[in-house]
Design an enzyme around this catalytic site. Structure first.
Site, PDB file in Angstrom:
ATOM      1  N   HIS A  99       0.835  -1.205   0.000  1.00 18.80           N
ATOM      2  CA  HIS A  99       0.000   0.000   0.000  1.00 18.80           C
ATOM      3  C   HIS A  99       0.868   1.252   0.000  1.00 18.80           C
ATOM      4  CE1 HIS A  99      -2.463  -3.136   2.001  1.00 18.80           C
ATOM      5  NE2 HIS A  99      -3.482  -2.558   1.393  1.00 18.80           N
ATOM      6  N   GLU A 102       1.793   2.511   3.575  1.00 16.92           N
ATOM      7  CA  GLU A 102       2.920   1.909   4.287  1.00 16.92           C
ATOM      8  C   GLU A 102       4.231   2.636   3.957  1.00 16.92           C
ATOM      9  OE1 GLU A 102       2.184  -2.754   4.400  1.00 16.92           O
ATOM     10  OE2 GLU A 102       1.468  -1.876   2.529  1.00 16.92           O
ATOM     11  N   SER A 228      -6.481   1.198  -1.808  1.00 17.53           N
ATOM     12  CA  SER A 228      -5.653   0.328  -2.655  1.00 17.53           C
ATOM     13  C   SER A 228      -6.217   0.331  -4.067  1.00 17.53           C
ATOM     14  CB  SER A 228      -5.645  -1.104  -2.083  1.00 17.53           C
ATOM     15  OG  SER A 228      -6.933  -1.679  -2.171  1.00 17.53           O
ATOM     16  N   ASN A 251     -18.012  -1.584   5.889  1.00 14.48           N
ATOM     17  CA  ASN A 251     -18.628  -0.601   6.788  1.00 14.48           C
ATOM     18  C   ASN A 251     -19.259   0.496   5.947  1.00 14.48           C
ATOM     19  OD1 ASN A 251     -15.484  -0.103   6.499  1.00 14.48           O
ATOM     20  ND2 ASN A 251     -16.457   1.899   6.692  1.00 14.48           N
TER      21      ASN A 251
HETATM   22  N1  HPA Z   1     -12.529   3.908   4.073  1.00 17.20           N
HETATM   23  C1  HPA Z   1     -11.377   3.603   3.438  1.00 17.20           C
HETATM   24  N2  HPA Z   1     -10.897   2.372   3.380  1.00 17.20           N
HETATM   25  C2  HPA Z   1     -11.617   1.397   3.951  1.00 17.20           C
HETATM   26  C3  HPA Z   1     -12.818   1.647   4.624  1.00 17.20           C
HETATM   27  C4  HPA Z   1     -13.309   2.986   4.682  1.00 17.20           C
HETATM   28  O1  HPA Z   1     -14.377   3.288   5.260  1.00 17.20           O
HETATM   29  N3  HPA Z   1     -13.269   0.456   5.080  1.00 17.20           N
HETATM   30  C5  HPA Z   1     -12.375  -0.484   4.693  1.00 17.20           C
HETATM   31  N4  HPA Z   1     -11.362   0.076   4.011  1.00 17.20           N
END
Ligand code: HPA
Length: 290
Positions: A99, A102, A228, A251
């Protein structure tokens, strides 16, 4: 008065023109361990590494055994390249990725995808964990990536080009293959798995977004957001291989629920939905040349 600065040793960026020699070394290191020529490469994002367990006759190479590659540091990423058979189809898998957040150079971030192409893969399947920008995308939503918006501010193709790999100006009109996406939806239907579709926005991270950023990204046309994938898709198109992919929405975007976002919930949603995505990928690969 002149001010003395401590000596610094900035690692030079990896230009496209540097990639062929680096790929020569990487290819030789892989070929010392396996002669398998993959049909497709699969990049497994956060919490999605379980698909690697389905590989038959797998040869696994830790990233830091490969020349110029560091160990993967992101939690939820094993950091291995695997060659083997998935339901009889030769594939190469990356369990983890590099990434930008990192501290990696864009040229390193895309080297795994360039290596897949060098090993013979004609397509790459990119997966990631993402936040939902579309308010209807709750945790566990699988989203076929139809297109992307690169808001990382970085680009792996800056610097002298390597014409042996690709052109100076890469066309991204159909960066995310419509033909492979049609097959992806067919695979999901065959498995009875709901698959949404939308635009992935790539940011540099590592902080999650602010609620204002989430509202802005949704207005810009994004449906999921993550840290990513976009540079990898660009490099794959540069190298002339097809791109297909799925975001696992772990989420709702920041601010939608009012609760703070945690890496734990991202990993937990990956554990819940990962097996569903794995079924779709297995079916997609099995039917790839049908
Ligand atoms: N934002 C950015 N990257 C993510 C998220 C998010 O809410 N959830 C998992 N990777």
């Amino acid at each position: 008065m002149t001010v003395e600065h401590p000596a610094v040793d900035p690692a030079p960026p990896i230009a496209p023109a540097d990639q062929p020699a680096r790929l020569d070394a990487l290819e030789a290191a892989v070929r010392a361990r396996s002669a398998l020529v993959p049909r497709i490469g699969i990049v497994l994002g956060s919490g999605l590494g379980g698909l690697a367990d389905d590989l038959d006759d797998a040869v696994a190479i830790p990233f830091d055994d490969l020349p110029g590659w560091p160990a993967a540091t992101a939690p939820g990423h094993a950091g291995r390249l695997l060659l083997g058979l998935l339901g009889g189809t030769p594939v190469v898998m990356l369990q983890g990725r590099f990434h930008l957040y990192e501290g990696n150079d864009p040229g390193l971030v895309v080297q795994p995808v360039l290596l897949l192409a060098r090993l013979g893969a004609r397509a790459v399947f990119l997966t990631n964990a993402a936040g939902g920008l579309d308010p209807s995308f709750g945790p566990g939503t699988l989203m076929a990536i139809a297109d992307h918006i690169n808001l990382t501010g970085r680009n792996p193709l800056i610097g002298p080009n390597a014409p042996a790999i690709g052109e100076r100006f890469t066309d991204l009109t159909e960066a995310w293959s419509p033909a492979l996406r049609t097959r992806l939806h067919a695979a999901a239907r065959a498995e009875g798995v709901d698959l949404a579709e939308g635009v992935y926005v790539g940011l540099v991270g590592p902080n999650y977004e602010t609620p204002a950023e989430v509202r802005m990204l949704a207005q810009l046309g994004g449906h999921a957001v993550g840290m990513s994938t976009v540079l990898e898709a660009i490099a794959a198109r540069w190298a002339g291989i097809e791109v297909v992919g799925v975001s696992l929405v772990t989420n709702a975007g920041a601010g939608y629920s009012g609760a703070p976002l945690t890496h734990e919930e991202v990993l937990a949603a990956g554990l819940e939905a990962g097996p569903r995505l794995a079924r779709v990928i297995r079916r997609f690969v099995a039917d790839l040349d049908a």
